[in-house]
Scaffold this motif. Sequence first.
Motif, PDB file in Angstrom:
ATOM      1  N   GLU A  28      22.047  -0.289 -68.480  1.00 48.83           N
ATOM      2  CA  GLU A  28      20.862   0.498 -68.114  1.00 48.83           C
ATOM      3  C   GLU A  28      20.043   0.825 -69.356  1.00 48.83           C
ATOM      4  OE1 GLU A  28      21.986   4.089 -66.043  1.00 48.83           O
ATOM      5  OE2 GLU A  28      23.969   3.238 -65.623  1.00 48.83           O
ATOM      6  N   PHE A  29      20.769   1.199 -70.397  1.00 48.52           N
ATOM      7  CA  PHE A  29      20.097   1.556 -71.643  1.00 48.52           C
ATOM      8  C   PHE A  29      19.275   0.384 -72.171  1.00 48.52           C
ATOM      9  CE2 PHE A  29      20.370   1.418 -76.318  1.00 48.52           C
ATOM     10  CZ  PHE A  29      19.622   2.541 -76.614  1.00 48.52           C
ATOM     11  N   ASP A  54      18.105  -2.144 -70.576  1.00 45.00           N
ATOM     12  CA  ASP A  54      16.994  -2.433 -69.677  1.00 45.00           C
ATOM     13  C   ASP A  54      15.814  -1.509 -69.952  1.00 45.00           C
ATOM     14  OD1 ASP A  54      16.406  -4.057 -67.097  1.00 45.00           O
ATOM     15  OD2 ASP A  54      15.695  -2.030 -66.641  1.00 45.00           O
ATOM     16  N   ALA A  55      16.104  -0.222 -70.026  1.00 42.36           N
ATOM     17  CA  ALA A  55      15.031   0.751 -70.262  1.00 42.36           C
ATOM     18  C   ALA A  55      14.430   0.559 -71.645  1.00 42.36           C
ATOM     19  CB  ALA A  55      15.569   2.174 -70.105  1.00 42.36           C
ATOM     20  N   LEU A  97      12.115  -2.435 -71.655  1.00 47.45           N
ATOM     21  CA  LEU A  97      10.874  -2.116 -70.950  1.00 47.45           C
ATOM     22  C   LEU A  97       9.951  -1.273 -71.821  1.00 47.45           C
ATOM     23  CD1 LEU A  97       9.315  -2.323 -68.252  1.00 47.45           C
ATOM     24  CD2 LEU A  97      10.341  -0.132 -67.622  1.00 47.45           C
ATOM     25  N   MET A  98      10.523  -0.282 -72.501  1.00 48.18           N
ATOM     26  CA  MET A  98       9.691   0.594 -73.328  1.00 48.18           C
ATOM     27  C   MET A  98       9.127  -0.147 -74.538  1.00 48.18           C
ATOM     28  SD  MET A  98       9.127   3.466 -71.986  1.00 48.18           S
ATOM     29  CE  MET A  98       9.181   2.791 -70.345  1.00 48.18           C
ATOM     30  N   LEU A 147      15.314   7.020 -76.217  1.00 47.00           N
ATOM     31  CA  LEU A 147      16.087   5.779 -76.215  1.00 47.00           C
ATOM     32  C   LEU A 147      16.355   5.292 -77.628  1.00 47.00           C
ATOM     33  CD1 LEU A 147      14.228   4.005 -73.289  1.00 47.00           C
ATOM     34  CD2 LEU A 147      16.597   4.803 -73.252  1.00 47.00           C
TER      35      LEU A 147
END
Lengths: 234, 234
Positions: A87-88, A90-91, A94-95, A161
């Motif tokens: 998840e980390f 992925d985020a 994206l950022m 993040l």
Amino acid sequence: MDESEKLQTHRRGSGVSTVYETLRNEIIELKLPPGSPIDEQQLSDRFALSRTPIREALVRLAAEGLITTLTNRATIVSNIDFLGLPEFFDALTLMYRVTTRLAAANHAEGDIAAIRVRQKAFEVAVTNRDVLGMISTNRDFHIAIAQAGQNRYYVELFTRLLDEGRRILRLYYSSFNDVLPRQYVGEHEEMIQAIINRDVALADSLASAHADQIVGQIRSYITADSRQNARLAL
Amino acid sequence: MDESEKLQTHRRGSGVSTVYETLRNEIIELKLPPGSPIDEQQLSDRFALSRTPIREALVRLAAEGLITTLTNRATIVSNIDFLGLPEFFDALTLMYRVTTRLAAANHAEGDIAAIRVRQKAFEVAVTNRDVLGMISTNRDFHIAIAQAGQNRYYVELFTRLLDEGRRILRLYYSSFNDVLPRQYVGEHEEMIQAIINRDVALADSLASAHADQIVGQIRSYITADSRQNARLAL
DNA sequence: TGTATTTTTCTTGTCGACAAGAAGTCGGCA
DNA sequence: TGCCGACTTCTTGTCGACAAGAAAAATACA
């Protein structure tokens, strides 16, 4: 522990943020490793403040997920969640992409200069083989880009993040080699150029590739096979 | 103010979250309109707690940006930032898309049922022309989708954005007509189907269109021309 | 000697009170 | 009458102390 902050007299209201920022840094830099117990009394002594302002700083840290409070029991530095790593990633990816895109689209007077300053600092860290410096200047570089993108929601999430990423990287920083960081300098340079040219598509794909690089590197650290005798003939 | 909570005796540790959740709801539902002063003493009386736990709840609300503290002066309910609306729309749209995509890709046993429950509630609100109900059940529906997507970073940001959206919509809820909400029910249904079929691309484009609808609607509210005599012959 | 239970100790959660800072008020002066 | 400065008052920020809950230690019992 450093006792220098003990002597100074605080002006009203400044105490909480000082404690907050100090602890935040120490957590991110793994000076306080995951799982470390946080003792309010001890912090109270250290900062020469009563427990009330300490507590407020801790609440803020807890809201950010940096510390975990076991009700009525202890409060500890949050563990790094290896199970949540996908998840980390992925985020994070994206950022990287969204902020770089937006920077290309929205950057204003002065933003480029700010980004260049950070990039310069990163370069210095790389040439000095200052691994810890690389990690934090790299973060600063990308946050500067995010700020040029003018979206506070992305800036906030991205900052969280990247800081979480700093914790992870610190764990493995001994395995840092200077090949990839050298490559990062060039990639950063390309990104800056794309942003200046307001080439959103290029900025996006560069950021995407850059993110893949970094994620791949972290993953290789974590899954590294360091068994000395794995291929030992028996 | 409702005084019912004043009598009950609190078990240790529960007070802070009670205050936090109560205030959070009241802020989002505009029961406490933007700019309202938050008086610690008053809240202390109301919840029958000392100012310390109240203060902790306020710190948490401030960390989320729901309240703003003017140092040494007052603390007020945060204003709705109309200047930052474009950023808000951008982030909201992105989160609509990413969470719906991920739900299509990652949803597990039971997620669909949870989403269906929320959708049903939304439908009921629409048929009852319960505007306030629509706003909050719509939020719940999309958060359920986000949860099926299994990415806590997105869930958290999306929740914040949707709740901020609730505040904005409440401001204009009188201008809600039931044409678009009716359409939303169908769009929701399509999204559910795409998620079930694990059709990521379709889920994405549906979410994208859905986001455009909602953003467009909010924008039309804000810029609505309600001058009764704009076209009056003089 | 091992286990269950009580006691102790330590940390967190809560409280009431005090101190500092800012806004509003009142009075003085041009 | 209008403006400036001291004073009052109110709210926030901080403090030290107490209470409750949980882990650890000590004790009793089989």
